[in-house]
Design a protein around this motif. Structure first.
Motif, PDB file in Angstrom:
ATOM      1  N   ASN A 246      -8.876  11.237   0.275  1.00  0.00           N
ATOM      2  CA  ASN A 246      -9.303  10.147  -0.613  1.00  0.00           C
ATOM      3  C   ASN A 246      -8.172   9.734  -1.550  1.00  0.00           C
ATOM      4  N   LEU A 247      -7.397  10.711  -2.021  1.00  0.00           N
ATOM      5  CA  LEU A 247      -6.255  10.394  -2.873  1.00  0.00           C
ATOM      6  C   LEU A 247      -5.232   9.558  -2.110  1.00  0.00           C
ATOM      7  N   ILE A 248      -4.966   9.941  -0.868  1.00  0.00           N
ATOM      8  CA  ILE A 248      -4.032   9.170  -0.042  1.00  0.00           C
ATOM      9  C   ILE A 248      -4.533   7.740   0.135  1.00  0.00           C
ATOM     10  N   MET A 249      -5.817   7.595   0.447  1.00  0.00           N
ATOM     11  CA  MET A 249      -6.366   6.267   0.679  1.00  0.00           C
ATOM     12  C   MET A 249      -6.382   5.444  -0.598  1.00  0.00           C
ATOM     13  N   SER A 250      -6.564   6.090  -1.743  1.00  0.00           N
ATOM     14  CA  SER A 250      -6.530   5.369  -3.018  1.00  0.00           C
ATOM     15  C   SER A 250      -5.144   4.777  -3.257  1.00  0.00           C
ATOM     16  N   HIS A 251      -4.103   5.542  -2.965  1.00  0.00           N
ATOM     17  CA  HIS A 251      -2.744   5.043  -3.158  1.00  0.00           C
ATOM     18  C   HIS A 251      -2.403   3.959  -2.133  1.00  0.00           C
ATOM     19  N   LEU A 260      -1.594 -10.130   2.077  1.00  0.00           N
ATOM     20  CA  LEU A 260      -2.685 -10.479   1.156  1.00  0.00           C
ATOM     21  C   LEU A 260      -2.180 -11.279  -0.030  1.00  0.00           C
ATOM     22  N   GLY A 261      -1.011 -11.854   0.113  1.00  0.00           N
ATOM     23  CA  GLY A 261      -0.458 -12.652  -0.980  1.00  0.00           C
ATOM     24  C   GLY A 261       0.009 -11.811  -2.154  1.00  0.00           C
ATOM     25  N   GLY A 262       0.446 -10.590  -1.884  1.00  0.00           N
ATOM     26  CA  GLY A 262       0.908  -9.717  -2.961  1.00  0.00           C
ATOM     27  C   GLY A 262      -0.201  -8.958  -3.658  1.00  0.00           C
ATOM     28  N   ARG A 263      -1.430  -9.112  -3.222  1.00  0.00           N
ATOM     29  CA  ARG A 263      -2.548  -8.379  -3.819  1.00  0.00           C
ATOM     30  C   ARG A 263      -2.764  -7.074  -3.065  1.00  0.00           C
ATOM     31  N   PRO A 290      -2.909   2.606 -10.728  1.00  0.00           N
ATOM     32  CA  PRO A 290      -1.992   1.653 -11.368  1.00  0.00           C
ATOM     33  C   PRO A 290      -0.741   1.418 -10.524  1.00  0.00           C
ATOM     34  N   ALA A 291      -0.211   0.214 -10.598  1.00  0.00           N
ATOM     35  CA  ALA A 291       0.902  -0.170  -9.730  1.00  0.00           C
ATOM     36  C   ALA A 291       2.114   0.733  -9.897  1.00  0.00           C
ATOM     37  N   ASP A 292       2.407   1.153 -11.134  1.00  0.00           N
ATOM     38  CA  ASP A 292       3.597   1.968 -11.366  1.00  0.00           C
ATOM     39  C   ASP A 292       3.394   3.431 -10.990  1.00  0.00           C
ATOM     40  N   GLN A 293       2.186   3.801 -10.548  1.00  0.00           N
ATOM     41  CA  GLN A 293       1.913   5.183 -10.159  1.00  0.00           C
ATOM     42  C   GLN A 293       1.650   5.354  -8.663  1.00  0.00           C
ATOM     43  N   VAL A 294       1.682   4.257  -7.914  1.00  0.00           N
ATOM     44  CA  VAL A 294       1.428   4.339  -6.477  1.00  0.00           C
ATOM     45  C   VAL A 294       2.559   5.120  -5.811  1.00  0.00           C
ATOM     46  N   THR A 295       2.189   6.105  -4.995  1.00  0.00           N
ATOM     47  CA  THR A 295       3.158   6.998  -4.351  1.00  0.00           C
ATOM     48  C   THR A 295       2.880   7.047  -2.857  1.00  0.00           C
ATOM     49  N   LEU A 296       3.871   6.699  -2.064  1.00  0.00           N
ATOM     50  CA  LEU A 296       3.765   6.763  -0.608  1.00  0.00           C
ATOM     51  C   LEU A 296       4.783   7.774  -0.096  1.00  0.00           C
TER      52      LEU A 296
END
Length: 327
Positions: A246-251, A260-263, A290-296
């Motif tokens: 779920n954490l992976i899918m959230s990120h 998606l037009g940047g969304r 949050p955008a600054d916390q997304v980790t791939l």
């Protein structure tokens, strides 16, 4: 023709006789086929090592397999038997049938389904791509039709009949055995305790891609590339939990997409389905990051998975094998 290209390399009788004169005496004297190939580049240059060994094992030459010094130590790689969905399951559910059904049901966007394997005989991920833009993943111990049916039952309960029919009106998997029970996906038991044989339709249809045509579900295949940025190929899923998935899918669903037009997929999903969609995502444990916390990256799951990912990458590049060879 394509059928001819699959028959393999078959030299004529004159060429075989010429090869036999050059190859067999040398092999019987203890030379390897590769040494003979190096000494006769014009005759054997365009054929690979495996082709020569296959011809010898197949009895094409007077030299036999027992004449090869290390032939007895070469084991054929074990291939686990694979079974696909039976032809009976596919009747009326082919990709051509899907196209006709979509013409009769305009506005329906198929939900693509697939599986991602970690290690052999280990845990697997069942993945969905809803409306070509919102992915889901569920960790399970086995890749069976019953497992897939239980996931669909869970989605039916979490989403509710109305939202389920919007999201899973049409499900398109591949031909794996885990998707071979479409009737139990399309129907549900309203009273499993007292009347387990009574089935009612969910309002969903299952169609199958054509064999070896992953292009017929391209969106989920593209999602798997992003998923592999965190779960490297070769890393076992056994230590994973559904909370980590779920954490992976959230990120992944909080990552902006150019398509998606940047969304983000999360924002687009909530915008389209409102509070009902938000409750559905909350029930699945998927939240907005949050955008600054997304980790791939594998270290999203901690140092253990980071080390496993590094090891898988090194093994893929042959680093561990070369160390063993040196020892």
């Amino acid at each position: 023709e394509r059928s001819l290209s699959r028959t393999g390399v078959h030299p004529d009788e004159e060429t075989i006789a010429e090869m036999d004169k050059a190859l067999s005496p040398c092999v019987k004297n203890g030379q390897s086929p590769m040494a003979v190939k190096a000494a006769n580049p014009k005759l054997f240059g365009k054929y690979s090592k495996s082709t020569l060994y296959g011809w010898i094992a197949g009895g094409l030459f007077s030299a036999k397999k027992h004449d090869l010094p290390f032939a007895g130590t070469r084991r054929r790689p074990h291939k686990r038997p694979e079974t696909k969905t039976s032809a009976k399951c596919r009747i009326g559910r082919t990709h051509a049938d899907l196209l006709e059904w979509l013409k009769a049901n305009p506005g329906v966007v198929p939900t693509e389904a697939d599986t991602v394997i970690g290690s052999i005989s280990g845990k697997v991920l069942f993945t969905f791509m809803i409306r070509e833009k919102f992915p889901l993943a569920f960790l399970r111990d086995a890749k069976t039709p019953q497992t897939f049916t239980r996931i669909v039952n869970m989605l039916w309960e979490v989403a509710g009949p109305e939202l389920f029919r919007k999201l899973f009106r049409c499900i398109v998997p591949d031909n794996g055995t885990e998707f071979s029970d479409p009737e139990m996906v399309e129907n549900y038991r309203p009273d499993p305790e007292h009347n387990p044989y009574k089935l009612l339709p969910r309002g969903a249809r299952v169609f199958y891609c054509d064999p070896y045509c992953s292009c017929q579900k391209p969106h989920i295949e593209r999602f798997h590339l992003d998923l592999r940025r965190i779960l490297q190929k070769g890393v076992s899923f056994n230590p994973l939990s559904q909370e980590q998935v779920n954490l992976i899918m959230s990120h992944l669903n909080s990552y902006p997409r150019p398509s998606l037009g940047g969304r983000t997929p999360y924002d687009v999903f909530v915008e389209e389905f409102g509070d009902e969609g938000k409750r559905f995502l909350d029930g699945l444990g998927i939240v907005r990051i949050p955008a600054d916390q997304v980790t791939l990256h594998p270290f999203l799951l901690g140092r253990k998975f980071q080390k496993a990912a590094d090891k898988a990458v090194l093994k893929k590049n042959g680093v561990f094998e070369s160390k063993k060879t040196e020892k």
